[in-house]
Design a protein around this motif. Structure first.
Motif: not given
Length: 146
Positions: A16, A19, A68, A70-74, A77, A124
Motif C-alpha cells: 500500500e 506501507e 513484507k 510483520p503487520w503491526k497495528p497503529k 486501530t 485486522s
C-alpha cells in the motif's frame, strides 16, 4: 497531464502507499512507496526519509523483491483477538471451563497486547480472527464459539 501510476505500481508490487517494507537486496533498510516514489528510512528512530529511485527501478524491473514486514497495528486501530467466558464446570480440579470467542480491542500497545501480537493472535479483521480461532482453540485444548 498524465495520471500518476505509482499507486498502481505499488499495488502490483503488493504494498500500500505508505506501507513500510524491506527489499531483499538491502535487507537491513526500511522503505516505503509514496505517490512521489520510493523512500528509505534514514534513521530507524526518526521519521527522516531519503528518495531511492534506483531501488524503485530494481523493483519495477524484477531485479529486487519486496519483503513484507510483520503487520503491526497503529495506536487506536480496532483489532480482533480472542477472549473467553467462563461457565460453571462440574469438576473439583477445574471449577471453570473457558469458552473462547473473538473480541474487538482498540490497539494501545499494552504489554499484553504486544504478547498477543507476538503469538499471532491479533488480526485486522473479525473474519481473520474467526478463521484462526478453531486451530488456536485446538492447540490450546479449549472450547470456542464463533
Amino acid at each position: 497531464m498524465s495520471k500518476n501510476l505509482i499507486p498502481k505500481i505499488a499495488k502490483m508490487l503488493g504494498v500500500e502507499i505508505g506501507e513500510e517494507f524491506k527489499i531483499d537486496i538491502r535487507s537491513n533498510d526500511i522503505f516505503q512507496i509514496t505517490e512521489s516514489g520510493i523512500w528509505m528510512k534514514k534513521d530507524v528512530n526518526k521519521d527522516e526519509w531519503v528518495e531511492m529511485p534506483f531501488e524503485f527501478m530494481m523493483l519495477c524491473n524484477g531485479d529486487a523483491n519486496i519483503v513484507k514486514l510483520p503487520w503491526k497495528p497503529k495506536e487506536g486501530t480496532e483489532v480482533y483477538t480472542f477472549s473467553f467466558t467462563t461457565h460453571e464446570y462440574n469438576s473439583r480440579f477445574c471449577p471453570h471451563k473457558g469458552v473462547w470467542y473473538v473480541t474487538k480491542w482498540n490497539w494501545a500497545g499494552f504489554p499484553w497486547q504486544i504478547a498477543a501480537l507476538d503469538k499471532g493472535w491479533v488480526f485486522s479483521t473479525k473474519q481473520e480472527a474467526e478463521a484462526a480461532l478453531p486451530a488456536v482453540a485446538a492447540e490450546m485444548g479449549v472450547d470456542y464459539e464463533l
